[in-house]
Write a protein that holds these residues in place. Sequence first.
Motif, short mmCIF file in Angstrom:
data_model
loop_
_atom_site.label_atom_id
_atom_site.label_comp_id
_atom_site.label_asym_id
_atom_site.label_seq_id
_atom_site.Cartn_x
_atom_site.Cartn_y
_atom_site.Cartn_z
N LEU A 28 -7.51 5.21 2.75
CA LEU A 28 -8.23 5.76 3.89
C LEU A 28 -7.29 6.51 4.84
CD1 LEU A 28 -10.94 5.88 5.57
CD2 LEU A 28 -9.97 3.97 6.84
N CYS A 29 -6.13 5.94 5.10
CA CYS A 29 -5.17 6.62 5.99
C CYS A 29 -4.69 7.93 5.38
CB CYS A 29 -3.99 5.70 6.29
SG CYS A 29 -4.39 4.40 7.46
N GLY A 30 -4.51 7.96 4.07
CA GLY A 30 -4.12 9.20 3.42
C GLY A 30 -5.19 10.28 3.55
N VAL A 31 -6.44 9.89 3.36
CA VAL A 31 -7.55 10.85 3.49
C VAL A 31 -7.67 11.33 4.94
CG1 VAL A 31 -10.06 11.07 3.37
CG2 VAL A 31 -8.82 10.02 1.50
N LEU A 32 -7.57 10.41 5.90
CA LEU A 32 -7.66 10.81 7.30
C LEU A 32 -6.50 11.71 7.71
CD1 LEU A 32 -8.86 7.52 9.01
CD2 LEU A 32 -10.19 9.58 8.55
N PHE A 33 -5.32 11.45 7.17
CA PHE A 33 -4.17 12.28 7.47
C PHE A 33 -4.37 13.69 6.91
CE2 PHE A 33 0.23 13.75 6.74
CZ PHE A 33 0.69 13.65 8.04
N MET A 34 -4.85 13.76 5.69
CA MET A 34 -5.14 15.08 5.10
C MET A 34 -6.22 15.80 5.89
SD MET A 34 -3.12 15.61 2.59
CE MET A 34 -3.91 16.90 1.66
N MET A 89 -2.64 -0.21 8.53
CA MET A 89 -3.24 0.79 9.41
C MET A 89 -2.22 1.35 10.40
SD MET A 89 -6.37 1.40 8.61
CE MET A 89 -7.17 2.13 10.00
N LEU A 90 -1.18 0.61 10.71
CA LEU A 90 -0.17 1.11 11.65
C LEU A 90 1.00 1.79 10.96
CD1 LEU A 90 -0.09 -1.74 14.30
CD2 LEU A 90 -1.32 0.42 14.39
N PHE A 91 1.44 1.26 9.82
CA PHE A 91 2.64 1.79 9.18
C PHE A 91 2.38 2.93 8.21
CE2 PHE A 91 4.32 -2.60 10.16
CZ PHE A 91 5.02 -2.17 11.26
N THR A 92 1.20 3.01 7.63
CA THR A 92 0.90 4.10 6.70
C THR A 92 0.93 5.46 7.39
OG1 THR A 92 -0.38 2.61 5.30
CG2 THR A 92 -0.73 4.96 4.99
N PRO A 93 0.29 5.64 8.56
CA PRO A 93 0.40 6.95 9.21
C PRO A 93 1.83 7.31 9.61
CG PRO A 93 -1.42 5.72 10.15
CD PRO A 93 -0.67 4.79 9.25
N ILE A 94 2.60 6.31 10.03
CA ILE A 94 3.99 6.56 10.38
C ILE A 94 4.77 7.03 9.16
CG2 ILE A 94 6.14 5.47 11.15
CD1 ILE A 94 4.35 3.64 12.92
N LEU A 96 3.53 8.48 6.47
CA LEU A 96 3.06 9.82 6.08
C LEU A 96 3.66 10.91 6.96
CD1 LEU A 96 -0.68 9.06 5.32
CD2 LEU A 96 1.09 9.66 3.68
N ILE A 97 3.78 10.64 8.24
CA ILE A 97 4.37 11.62 9.16
C ILE A 97 5.86 11.81 8.83
CG2 ILE A 97 5.02 12.00 11.57
CD1 ILE A 97 2.30 10.73 12.32
#
Length: 103
Positions: A28-34, A89-94, A96-97
């Motif tokens: 989900l975090c990957g899709v939201l990031f994209m 949910m907190l570390f995946t977006p970090i 990815l960035i």
Amino acid sequence: MSAIQLRRRVRRADKPVAVIVGVGNMLLCGVLFMMMIGGLPGFEATTREQETSARILAGQIFGGWLAGGLLLLFMLGMTRASFSHLATMLFTPIALILILMLL
């Protein structure tokens, strides 16, 4: 089935649920990031307003999923799954960035 039996069944399922929640959250975090960067088909931004609205929508989905998942998992008493949810949910977006910045 009594409440105690139900509670025991939920507690036994905590470990497999934690793995499923972690994998689902990373996807989900990957899709939201994209979606936020405009790499998801259907969310390509051609104007600044469309870009802003895609980012706002992704942020709302992220926040709702984070809060709703924590609330549900803590209410069910699944501590491993709730910590897995919070961590992914907190570390995946970090992550990815950081990956995007290194490319």
